[in-house]
Write a protein that holds these residues in place. Structure first.
Motif, PDB file in Angstrom:
ATOM      1  N   TYR A   1      -7.462  -7.961   0.054  1.00 40.24           N
ATOM      2  CA  TYR A   1      -7.670  -7.076  -1.091  1.00 40.24           C
ATOM      3  C   TYR A   1      -7.539  -5.609  -0.700  1.00 40.24           C
ATOM      4  N   LEU A   2      -7.974  -5.290   0.519  1.00 35.45           N
ATOM      5  CA  LEU A   2      -7.780  -3.922   1.016  1.00 35.45           C
ATOM      6  C   LEU A   2      -6.299  -3.599   1.160  1.00 35.45           C
ATOM      7  N   ASP A   3      -5.544  -4.519   1.730  1.00 34.26           N
ATOM      8  CA  ASP A   3      -4.125  -4.285   1.990  1.00 34.26           C
ATOM      9  C   ASP A   3      -3.334  -4.072   0.697  1.00 34.26           C
ATOM     10  N   GLN A   4      -3.776  -4.689  -0.395  1.00 40.85           N
ATOM     11  CA  GLN A   4      -3.071  -4.553  -1.662  1.00 40.85           C
ATOM     12  C   GLN A   4      -3.702  -3.531  -2.609  1.00 40.85           C
TER      13      GLN A   4
ATOM     14  N   TYR B   1      -6.127  -1.199  -8.307  1.00 40.38           N
ATOM     15  CA  TYR B   1      -5.338  -1.953  -9.290  1.00 40.38           C
ATOM     16  C   TYR B   1      -6.210  -2.355 -10.480  1.00 40.38           C
ATOM     17  N   GLY B   2      -7.417  -2.844 -10.192  1.00 43.73           N
ATOM     18  CA  GLY B   2      -8.326  -3.236 -11.260  1.00 43.73           C
ATOM     19  C   GLY B   2      -8.733  -2.060 -12.135  1.00 43.73           C
ATOM     20  N   PHE B   3      -8.884  -0.896 -11.533  1.00 44.79           N
ATOM     21  CA  PHE B   3      -9.229   0.323 -12.263  1.00 44.79           C
ATOM     22  C   PHE B   3      -8.140   0.655 -13.291  1.00 44.79           C
TER      23      PHE B   3
ATOM     24  N   THR C   1       3.746  -4.085 -12.966  1.00 48.09           N
ATOM     25  CA  THR C   1       3.702  -4.194 -11.509  1.00 48.09           C
ATOM     26  C   THR C   1       2.571  -5.122 -11.104  1.00 48.09           C
ATOM     27  N   LEU C   2       2.719  -5.762  -9.944  1.00 48.40           N
ATOM     28  CA  LEU C   2       1.682  -6.609  -9.380  1.00 48.40           C
ATOM     29  C   LEU C   2       1.171  -5.972  -8.091  1.00 48.40           C
ATOM     30  N   PRO C   3      -0.017  -6.339  -7.640  1.00 46.52           N
ATOM     31  CA  PRO C   3      -0.515  -5.794  -6.373  1.00 46.52           C
ATOM     32  C   PRO C   3       0.452  -6.096  -5.228  1.00 46.52           C
ATOM     33  N   THR C   4       0.716  -5.087  -4.432  1.00 44.02           N
ATOM     34  CA  THR C   4       1.644  -5.244  -3.305  1.00 44.02           C
ATOM     35  C   THR C   4       0.984  -4.735  -2.024  1.00 44.02           C
ATOM     36  N   PRO C   5       1.436  -5.221  -0.863  1.00 46.20           N
ATOM     37  CA  PRO C   5       0.796  -4.838   0.406  1.00 46.20           C
ATOM     38  C   PRO C   5       1.133  -3.416   0.842  1.00 46.20           C
TER      39      PRO C   5
ATOM     40  N   TYR D   1      -4.348   4.396   1.769  1.00 50.82           N
ATOM     41  CA  TYR D   1      -5.625   4.955   1.316  1.00 50.82           C
ATOM     42  C   TYR D   1      -5.714   6.461   1.524  1.00 50.82           C
ATOM     43  N   ASN D   2      -4.741   7.043   2.185  1.00 55.46           N
ATOM     44  CA  ASN D   2      -4.723   8.494   2.356  1.00 55.46           C
ATOM     45  C   ASN D   2      -3.888   9.194   1.286  1.00 55.46           C
ATOM     46  N   ALA D   3      -3.232   8.418   0.445  1.00 56.10           N
ATOM     47  CA  ALA D   3      -2.426   8.963  -0.655  1.00 56.10           C
ATOM     48  C   ALA D   3      -3.086   8.574  -1.981  1.00 56.10           C
ATOM     49  N   PRO D   4      -2.725   9.249  -3.066  1.00 58.66           N
ATOM     50  CA  PRO D   4      -3.262   8.846  -4.377  1.00 58.66           C
ATOM     51  C   PRO D   4      -2.859   7.405  -4.708  1.00 58.66           C
ATOM     52  N   CYS D   5      -3.672   6.755  -5.520  1.00 60.05           N
ATOM     53  CA  CYS D   5      -3.448   5.350  -5.876  1.00 60.05           C
ATOM     54  C   CYS D   5      -2.111   5.174  -6.583  1.00 60.05           C
ATOM     55  N   ARG D   6      -1.236   4.363  -6.029  1.00 64.24           N
ATOM     56  CA  ARG D   6       0.090   4.201  -6.616  1.00 64.24           C
ATOM     57  C   ARG D   6       0.022   3.524  -7.982  1.00 64.24           C
TER      58      ARG D   6
END
Length: 281
Positions: free
Chosen positions: A159-162, A167-169, A185-189, A193-198
């Motif tokens: 879950y961390l990697d994706q 994503y849930g937010f 889009t679906l969760p991807t690996p 975490y140092n960039a804004p949430c894609r």
């Protein structure tokens, strides 16, 4: 795997719902007469996949923020089912969410309070946050109702990697406005975490933000911060405090939702009846 035929202290009353993970029943305790919600999984949640549920069941002791106290059924290595005390909860019809912006804000604020509580008290979080998983009580409080595989530790490797919590937010912000992030889009690996949430850069979110100022303000905030904020309980606490905690006149909202749902179910039958009468006249 267990079924309604297994020997239990419960009398099965009726099915409340059925999904990909399992079937949810309303049951009555044969000895006390009290009602419970019982979810039986189609396939047991095995091994470490159940760690999030186990942490929830072990540490949640009061239903303070719309999160019930649950009990697990199974063995040390798997969870076959779970149950918790029944209390009336109701779906808020999507037309009301569209028409009354404040209701959507309260629902989103409730989610934020839940995430803060779960992350700070249990080290877990909600990742599957479709709007249908939040139901309204007669007291005006939103409750979460989908307990299963997607309740996970905030340190869960996959879950961390994706970036599942980011994503849930984004998923809930869109789902409140009848849009589905999974179609875009679906969760991807390799989530950074140092960039804004894609996932916060969803094109659908931009469409919603143009119409709803509160969503636009949230997006502006998360887009200029690191994705690590979605693992920080204080982020959810501060965000949730911006919104009211309870829906005003909940009985009116519940009644209107029931009417709208019944109209949806009634109209096709009315058309079929009319056609049958025309054919026989």
């Amino acid at each position: 795997m267990i079924s309604p035929d297994f020997e239990s202290p419960y009398e099965f009353l009726h099915i409340i719902g059925q999904g990909g993970e399992g079937t949810v029943y309303l049951v009555r305790d044969k000895e006390s007469g009290s009602k419970h919600i019982l979810k039986i999984f189609h396939s047991p949640i095995q091994g470490t996949s159940a760690n999030g549920l186990r942490a929830y069941a072990a540490k949640i002791r009061e239903n303070e923020v719309g999160l019930p106290v649950i009990s697990l059924i199974g063995s040390d290595n798997q969870v076959d089912a779970l149950h918790y005390p029944y209390f009336p909860l109701y779906n808020v019809h999507w037309r009301l969410l569209s028409s009354f912006e404040k209701i959507g804000q309260i629902l989103f604020g409730a989610y934020c309070h839940m995430q803060h509580y779960l992350m700070s008290h249990c080290g877990i979080g909600l990742s599957d946050t479709d709007v249908g998983h939040f139901l309204l009580s007669e007291q005006g409080q939103f409750h979460f109702v989908d307990y299963g595989f997607a309740i996970k530790s905030i340190n869960h490797t996959h879950y961390l990697d994706q970036g599942r919590f980011g994503y849930g937010f984004a998923m809930l912000l869109l789902s409140i406005h009848q849009m589905n992030l999974k179609l875009e889009t679906l969760p991807t690996p390799a989530y950074d975490y140092n960039a804004p949430c894609r996932y916060s850069f969803s094109r659908q979110l931009d469409v919603v933000a143009e119409k709803h100022t509160w969503v636009k303000e949230i997006l502006a905030e998360v887009r200029r911060q690191k994705s690590s904020i979605f693992l920080d309980p204080l982020f959810y606490k501060e965000l949730g405090e911006r919104f009211p905690h309870r829906v005003l006149l909940p009985q009116l909202i519940i009644g209107a939702s029931n009417v709208l749902s019944n109209l949806r179910n009634f109209r096709p039958q009315r058309v079929r009846t009319h056609r049958k009468e025309s054919a026989t006249s």
